[in-house]
Write a protein that holds these residues in place. Structure first.
Motif, PDB file in Angstrom:
ATOM      1  N   VAL A 202       0.818  -1.213   0.000  1.00  0.00           N
ATOM      2  CA  VAL A 202       0.000   0.000   0.000  1.00  0.00           C
ATOM      3  C   VAL A 202       0.853   1.266   0.000  1.00  0.00           C
ATOM      4  CG1 VAL A 202      -1.887  -1.187   1.166  1.00  0.00           C
ATOM      5  CG2 VAL A 202      -0.194   0.053   2.528  1.00  0.00           C
ATOM      6  N   HIS A 203       0.230   2.355  -0.429  1.00  0.00           N
ATOM      7  CA  HIS A 203       0.879   3.659  -0.533  1.00  0.00           C
ATOM      8  C   HIS A 203       0.804   4.403   0.802  1.00  0.00           C
ATOM      9  CE1 HIS A 203       0.754   3.145  -4.914  1.00  0.00           C
ATOM     10  NE2 HIS A 203       1.577   4.175  -5.002  1.00  0.00           N
ATOM     11  N   CYS A 204       1.796   4.236   1.639  1.00  0.00           N
ATOM     12  CA  CYS A 204       1.928   5.018   2.865  1.00  0.00           C
ATOM     13  C   CYS A 204       2.974   6.109   2.657  1.00  0.00           C
ATOM     14  CB  CYS A 204       2.341   4.124   4.029  1.00  0.00           C
ATOM     15  SG  CYS A 204       1.110   2.884   4.503  1.00  0.00           S
ATOM     16  N   TYR A 205       3.131   6.976   3.627  1.00  0.00           N
ATOM     17  CA  TYR A 205       4.157   8.015   3.556  1.00  0.00           C
ATOM     18  C   TYR A 205       5.527   7.370   3.375  1.00  0.00           C
ATOM     19  CZ  TYR A 205       6.979  12.095   4.790  1.00  0.00           C
ATOM     20  OH  TYR A 205       7.883  13.121   4.763  1.00  0.00           O
ATOM     21  N   GLY A 206       6.314   7.910   2.443  1.00  0.00           N
ATOM     22  CA  GLY A 206       7.650   7.401   2.206  1.00  0.00           C
ATOM     23  C   GLY A 206       7.733   6.244   1.234  1.00  0.00           C
ATOM     24  N   ARG A 212       4.226   6.236 -14.480  1.00  0.00           N
ATOM     25  CA  ARG A 212       3.803   5.632 -15.752  1.00  0.00           C
ATOM     26  C   ARG A 212       2.945   6.615 -16.531  1.00  0.00           C
ATOM     27  NH1 ARG A 212      -1.578   4.378 -15.848  1.00  0.00           N
ATOM     28  NH2 ARG A 212      -2.675   3.831 -13.908  1.00  0.00           N
ATOM     29  N   ASN A 213       2.712   6.285 -17.820  1.00  0.00           N
ATOM     30  CA  ASN A 213       1.772   7.030 -18.644  1.00  0.00           C
ATOM     31  C   ASN A 213       0.408   6.364 -18.549  1.00  0.00           C
ATOM     32  OD1 ASN A 213       3.624   9.023 -19.630  1.00  0.00           O
ATOM     33  ND2 ASN A 213       4.553   7.427 -20.899  1.00  0.00           N
ATOM     34  N   MET A 214      -0.487   6.689 -19.465  1.00  0.00           N
ATOM     35  CA  MET A 214      -1.825   6.122 -19.416  1.00  0.00           C
ATOM     36  C   MET A 214      -1.789   4.615 -19.662  1.00  0.00           C
ATOM     37  SD  MET A 214      -3.810   8.619 -18.641  1.00  0.00           S
ATOM     38  CE  MET A 214      -5.464   8.076 -19.100  1.00  0.00           C
ATOM     39  N   SER A 215      -2.720   3.912 -19.042  1.00  0.00           N
ATOM     40  CA  SER A 215      -2.852   2.470 -19.239  1.00  0.00           C
ATOM     41  C   SER A 215      -3.023   2.165 -20.735  1.00  0.00           C
ATOM     42  CB  SER A 215      -4.064   1.974 -18.455  1.00  0.00           C
ATOM     43  OG  SER A 215      -4.269   0.613 -18.645  1.00  0.00           O
ATOM     44  N   PRO A 216      -2.422   1.074 -21.222  1.00  0.00           N
ATOM     45  CA  PRO A 216      -1.854  -0.072 -20.498  1.00  0.00           C
ATOM     46  C   PRO A 216      -0.399   0.062 -20.094  1.00  0.00           C
ATOM     47  CG  PRO A 216      -1.857  -0.554 -22.825  1.00  0.00           C
ATOM     48  CD  PRO A 216      -2.505   0.800 -22.676  1.00  0.00           C
ATOM     49  N   ASP A 217       0.210   1.240 -20.266  1.00  0.00           N
ATOM     50  CA  ASP A 217       1.591   1.427 -19.832  1.00  0.00           C
ATOM     51  C   ASP A 217       1.677   1.225 -18.319  1.00  0.00           C
ATOM     52  OD1 ASP A 217       4.390   2.383 -20.180  1.00  0.00           O
ATOM     53  OD2 ASP A 217       3.675   4.000 -18.900  1.00  0.00           O
ATOM     54  N   THR A 218       2.697   0.510 -17.854  1.00  0.00           N
ATOM     55  CA  THR A 218       2.876   0.259 -16.425  1.00  0.00           C
ATOM     56  C   THR A 218       4.180   0.839 -15.903  1.00  0.00           C
ATOM     57  OG1 THR A 218       3.887  -1.903 -16.849  1.00  0.00           O
ATOM     58  CG2 THR A 218       1.501  -1.868 -16.493  1.00  0.00           C
ATOM     59  N   GLY A 219       4.926   1.525 -16.754  1.00  0.00           N
ATOM     60  CA  GLY A 219       6.189   2.111 -16.337  1.00  0.00           C
ATOM     61  C   GLY A 219       7.321   1.098 -16.325  1.00  0.00           C
ATOM     62  N   SER A 220       8.522   1.575 -16.568  1.00  0.00           N
ATOM     63  CA  SER A 220       9.681   0.682 -16.595  1.00  0.00           C
ATOM     64  C   SER A 220      10.406   0.624 -15.263  1.00  0.00           C
ATOM     65  CB  SER A 220      10.670   1.163 -17.667  1.00  0.00           C
ATOM     66  OG  SER A 220      11.213   2.426 -17.302  1.00  0.00           O
ATOM     67  N   GLY A 221      10.219   1.659 -14.430  1.00  0.00           N
ATOM     68  CA  GLY A 221      11.002   1.788 -13.205  1.00  0.00           C
ATOM     69  C   GLY A 221      12.022   2.900 -13.312  1.00  0.00           C
ATOM     70  N   ALA A 222      12.189   3.468 -14.511  1.00  0.00           N
ATOM     71  CA  ALA A 222      13.141   4.559 -14.692  1.00  0.00           C
ATOM     72  C   ALA A 222      12.628   5.850 -14.054  1.00  0.00           C
ATOM     73  CB  ALA A 222      13.398   4.784 -16.183  1.00  0.00           C
ATOM     74  N   GLU A 223      11.323   6.019 -14.003  1.00  0.00           N
ATOM     75  CA  GLU A 223      10.708   7.182 -13.373  1.00  0.00           C
ATOM     76  C   GLU A 223      10.106   6.724 -12.053  1.00  0.00           C
ATOM     77  OE1 GLU A 223       9.882  11.404 -13.927  1.00  0.00           O
ATOM     78  OE2 GLU A 223      10.997   9.981 -15.154  1.00  0.00           O
ATOM     79  N   LEU A 224      10.633   7.222 -10.937  1.00  0.00           N
ATOM     80  CA  LEU A 224      10.175   6.804  -9.612  1.00  0.00           C
ATOM     81  C   LEU A 224       9.677   8.011  -8.828  1.00  0.00           C
ATOM     82  CD1 LEU A 224      13.103   4.378  -8.659  1.00  0.00           C
ATOM     83  CD2 LEU A 224      10.831   3.737  -9.492  1.00  0.00           C
ATOM     84  N   TYR A 225       8.865   7.765  -7.826  1.00  0.00           N
ATOM     85  CA  TYR A 225       8.392   8.826  -6.943  1.00  0.00           C
ATOM     86  C   TYR A 225       8.341   8.302  -5.515  1.00  0.00           C
ATOM     87  CZ  TYR A 225       3.941   6.301  -7.076  1.00  0.00           C
ATOM     88  OH  TYR A 225       2.977   5.326  -6.990  1.00  0.00           O
ATOM     89  N   ALA A 226       8.435   9.229  -4.571  1.00  0.00           N
ATOM     90  CA  ALA A 226       8.263   8.911  -3.157  1.00  0.00           C
ATOM     91  C   ALA A 226       7.088   9.718  -2.626  1.00  0.00           C
ATOM     92  CB  ALA A 226       9.527   9.238  -2.368  1.00  0.00           C
ATOM     93  N   VAL A 227       6.249   9.088  -1.821  1.00  0.00           N
ATOM     94  CA  VAL A 227       5.100   9.768  -1.220  1.00  0.00           C
ATOM     95  C   VAL A 227       5.613  10.713  -0.136  1.00  0.00           C
ATOM     96  CG1 VAL A 227       2.987   9.483   0.110  1.00  0.00           C
ATOM     97  CG2 VAL A 227       3.565   7.837  -1.702  1.00  0.00           C
ATOM     98  N   ILE A 228       5.248  11.996  -0.228  1.00  0.00           N
ATOM     99  CA  ILE A 228       5.676  12.981   0.758  1.00  0.00           C
ATOM    100  C   ILE A 228       4.484  13.679   1.403  1.00  0.00           C
ATOM    101  CG2 ILE A 228       7.907  13.379  -0.337  1.00  0.00           C
ATOM    102  CD1 ILE A 228       6.678  16.019  -1.481  1.00  0.00           C
ATOM    103  N   GLY A 229       3.314  13.084   1.293  1.00  0.00           N
ATOM    104  CA  GLY A 229       2.132  13.685   1.891  1.00  0.00           C
ATOM    105  C   GLY A 229       1.220  12.625   2.469  1.00  0.00           C
ATOM    106  N   HIS A 230      -0.016  12.992   2.682  1.00  0.00           N
ATOM    107  CA  HIS A 230      -1.003  12.056   3.209  1.00  0.00           C
ATOM    108  C   HIS A 230      -1.083  10.833   2.302  1.00  0.00           C
ATOM    109  CE1 HIS A 230      -4.540  10.801   5.465  1.00  0.00           C
ATOM    110  NE2 HIS A 230      -5.133  10.548   4.317  1.00  0.00           N
TER     111      HIS A 230
END
Length: 338
Positions: A202-206, A212-230
């Motif tokens: 699940v998406h918790c803080y951190g 990714r782009n619009m489905s069906p694209d699932t992303g390669s892992g080259a673009e990452l993000y970290a949750v910094i909010g609620h």
């Protein structure tokens, strides 16, 4: 009579201290963590740590972010790609290109023109969650569907850790090998292990996910993000969760917010440059970070989780009587120096 009075006075002197004693202090979650024995902590392998060094700040201070990668069997196609990208030093010279308030900090190639390493896997949307039937990754090899059903219906914890039944985004949540995960099945909670079973991180803080782009694209892992909010739990099962920041989240959460739509930066000057990203075991042995997490099947974690759900330490007036899974962050700490 004098003898009786002396006897009575002596009896009172024995009784009064008991009434004068202060009630035992109820430990806070932090105190429970601090008191946990070494046997309740699990070392994180350097091969499961992603080390991101950002460019120094304006005062020349180093900024290092350390990410623990998600354990198998979750998100392994993306994590395999992340390992290949790190081995190729692909992120060196890229940047944090998006910071959206109360949401995420995202990094990768802002130009979207940098060639990716060959051989990256392409994952399907089915990989966002896993079927619970027949899986063998629970804490105990003896755990099966029958015992999981029993654990869900009565005890507050089983080998995998405490179970949190009330959840707005799933039939329930629980801890597995130090990670928060959610479960969905039948609409009746006590039949969750009977049919239609799925489990996902699940998406918790951190937590760290794959852009990714619009489905069906699932992303390669080259673009990452970290949750910094609620906790953006609405992203669960819509984006791959591949890890969590265990050190240095402040270097991402404190960055200036992007001025463009969705918090993207407009110019390269606004972006924070990435000096390097490496799997920790690629670093010299003496420089490899060492961390450990509190075992979620330990007695210490059971007490900690209960304390997070029912704050009874002196500051609190009324215990909440429950907690969202993301409000019970699994304790992680640097390995104490020997």
């Amino acid at each position: 009579m004098k003898h009786l009075l002396l006897t009575a006075a002596a009896a009172v002197s024995l009784i009064l201290p008991a009434f004068a004693e202060e009630p035992a202090a109820i430990p806070s979650p932090g105190e429970i963590v601090a008191a946990a024995p070494a046997s309740d902590w699990v070392a994180i392998a350097p091969s499961d740590l992603l080390v991101m060094d950002l460019a120094p700040d304006a005062k020349g201070k180093a900024r290092r972010v350390i990410i623990q990668l998600m354990l198998a069997p979750f998100s392994q196609g993306w994590i395999g790609n992340i390992r290949k990208l790190a081995a190729a030093h692909w992120w060196d010279g890229t940047s944090v290109n998006r910071v959206q308030d109360n949401y995420v900090a995202q990094w990768g190639d802002a130009t979207e023109k940098k060639a990716l390493p060959k051989g990256l896997a392409v994952m399907s949307e089915d990989s966002y969650s896993l079927a619970l039937d027949g899986i063998t990754y629970w804490e105990s090899p003896k755990t099966n569907t029958t015992t999981l059903k029993a654990a869900w219906r009565s005890p507050e914890r089983f080998e995998g850790g405490p179970i949190i039944r009330d959840d707005s985004y799933a039939d329930g949540t629980m801890f597995w090998k130090g990670w928060p995960v959610a479960i969905a099945g039948d609409t009746k909670a006590d039949e969750i292990f009977d049919r239609g079973k799925y489990v996902w991180p699940v998406h918790c803080y951190g937590m760290v996910g794959v852009g990714r782009n619009m489905s069906p694209d699932t992303g390669s892992g080259a673009e990452l993000y970290a949750v910094i909010g609620h906790a953006p739990r609405h992203l669960d099962r819509n984006i791959a969760v591949v890890g969590r920041v265990i050190s240095g989240i402040e270097y991402l959460s404190s960055l200036p917010r992007g001025t463009e739509a969705l918090g993207f930066y407009k110019t390269d000057a606004e972006r924070t440059q990435i000096a390097s990203i490496r799997i920790a075991n690629e670093l010299p042995t003496a420089e490899q970070p060492k961390f450990e997490y509190m075992s979620t099947k330990s007695d210490s974690f059971a007490r900690y989780a209960d304390a997070r759900q029912n704050r009874r330490d002196p500051f609190f007036i009324k215990p909440a009587g429950g907690a969202d899974i993301c409000n019970i962050p699994v304790p992680v700490r640097p390995v104490p120096a020997k």
